[in-house]
Design an enzyme around this catalytic site. Structure first.
Site, PDB file in Angstrom:
ATOM      1  N   GLU A  49      -2.350   7.728  -5.375  1.00 25.11           N
ATOM      2  CA  GLU A  49      -3.100   7.020  -6.415  1.00 25.11           C
ATOM      3  C   GLU A  49      -4.615   7.281  -6.317  1.00 25.11           C
ATOM      4  O   GLU A  49      -5.130   7.484  -5.222  1.00 25.11           O
ATOM      5  CB  GLU A  49      -2.803   5.511  -6.366  1.00 25.11           C
ATOM      6  CG  GLU A  49      -3.153   4.779  -5.084  1.00 25.11           C
ATOM      7  CD  GLU A  49      -2.778   3.300  -5.161  1.00 25.11           C
ATOM      8  OE1 GLU A  49      -3.704   2.477  -5.282  1.00 25.11           O
ATOM      9  OE2 GLU A  49      -1.572   2.977  -5.105  1.00 25.11           O
ATOM     10  N   ARG A  71       0.854  -1.184   0.000  1.00 20.34           N
ATOM     11  CA  ARG A  71       0.000   0.000   0.000  1.00 20.34           C
ATOM     12  C   ARG A  71       0.888   1.232   0.000  1.00 20.34           C
ATOM     13  O   ARG A  71       1.924   1.275   0.678  1.00 20.34           O
ATOM     14  CB  ARG A  71      -0.924   0.026   1.225  1.00 20.34           C
ATOM     15  CG  ARG A  71      -2.036  -1.023   1.189  1.00 20.34           C
ATOM     16  CD  ARG A  71      -3.051  -0.720   0.096  1.00 20.34           C
ATOM     17  NE  ARG A  71      -4.176  -1.638   0.092  1.00 20.34           N
ATOM     18  CZ  ARG A  71      -4.262  -2.751  -0.629  1.00 20.34           C
ATOM     19  NH1 ARG A  71      -3.244  -3.101  -1.418  1.00 20.34           N
ATOM     20  NH2 ARG A  71      -5.340  -3.510  -0.578  1.00 20.34           N
ATOM     21  N   HIS A  94      -0.622   0.169  -9.917  1.00 18.07           N
ATOM     22  CA  HIS A  94      -1.298  -0.743  -8.993  1.00 18.07           C
ATOM     23  C   HIS A  94      -1.868  -1.950  -9.757  1.00 18.07           C
ATOM     24  O   HIS A  94      -3.049  -2.281  -9.656  1.00 18.07           O
ATOM     25  CB  HIS A  94      -2.408  -0.023  -8.222  1.00 18.07           C
ATOM     26  CG  HIS A  94      -2.748  -0.700  -6.926  1.00 18.07           C
ATOM     27  ND1 HIS A  94      -3.237  -0.036  -5.828  1.00 18.07           N
ATOM     28  CD2 HIS A  94      -2.676  -2.011  -6.538  1.00 18.07           C
ATOM     29  CE1 HIS A  94      -3.460  -0.879  -4.839  1.00 18.07           C
ATOM     30  NE2 HIS A  94      -3.124  -2.084  -5.244  1.00 18.07           N
TER      31      HIS A  94
END
Length: 256
Positions: free
Chosen positions: A205, A176, A223
């Site tokens: 993001e 993360r 991602h």
């Protein structure tokens, strides 16, 4: 995720299934207080994430993107610095869950030493345990983040940890974005306090990390570490099986 308000707006809700392994954006305590079962897709994309991790690490360490750019510009190898080896280095893993173990398994093919930091030491692995993240970073050549997100790991990798990793160190994050202090990372990369980074996740993001976009010692992907046709199908299959079991009065495959 699902907030408490969204959960309360669904009075007939009895099951929440997260397609991936992460669940930090689901109000789990609120759901469980209402008797709602929470399940995840843990294990459905482990191989995909581990593969992508090594793609980022190799690209960052071997300077694949700058070399590609130079080659297209007609620059030959004799005018370029030598990119260092990946093999025979030390891999430090922050988080040794199912994905971390897959990453570590692949490290053995590169004849690496593996160390890790977890909330506690594991008894089922032969790797060296570090109770302190900075100590792990000081020992490691490569620092790979594979720990869950959330408040407990926010900025776990900060300026002090990056300084401990050192000027030849590479950091890779497939967990993360919140786990790395982005401002500290940008400063460390610009000042040569670490060598390179490979990031599939970042704090900004879905917007890319503006502080890093002009750096050629950073490899960025959007991602997608856990995304492949195989992994997506696995996630959908797991969701369907969790739902089938729940509706049949059975426990899901991967309850939280």
């Amino acid at each position: 995720g699902l907030s408490p308000a969204q959960i309360d707006a669904l009075p007939a809700l009895t099951l929440i299934c997260v397609l991936g392994a992460g669940y930090e954006n689901v109000a789990v305590d609120h759901a469980k207080a209402r008797g709602i079962v929470v399940a995840t897709g843990a294990g459905t994309n482990d191989d995909c994430v581990a593969d992508h991790t090594w793609g980022l690490l190799i690209a960052a360490q071997r300077r694949i993107l700058p070399l590609d750019k130079a080659t297209r510009a007609g620059v030959w190898r004799t005018a370029l610095p030598l990119p260092p080896n990946v093999s025979h280095k030390r891999l430090g893993l922050i988080g040794l869950g199912t994905i971390g173990k897959k990453i570590a398994q692949r490290a053995l093919g590169f004849e690496m030493e593996v160390g890790y930091h977890n909330r506690s030491a594991r008894t089922d692995v032969p790797y060296r345990y570090f109770a302190d993240v900075a100590a792990l970073a000081e020992w490691a050549d490569f620092l790979v983040i594979a720990t869950p997100g959330g408040a407990g790991t926010k900025h776990l990798v900060n300026a002090a940890v990056l300084n401990a990793l050192g000027p030849r160190g590479v950091v890779v994050n497939i967990a993360r974005g919140s786990v790395i202090d982005t401002a500290a990372l940008a400063a460390a990369l610009r000042e040569g306090r670490i060598a390179a980074a490979g990031l599939d996740v970042y704090e900004s993001e879905p917007a890319p990390p503006a502080e890093l976009l002009d750096l050629d010692n950073v490899v960025l992907t959007p991602h997608v570490a856990g995304w492949s046709p195989e992994a997506v199908q696995n996630s959908v299959d797991r969701f369907m099986e969790n739902a089938r079991r729940h509706l049949a009065g059975e426990a899901p495959v991967t309850p939280l």
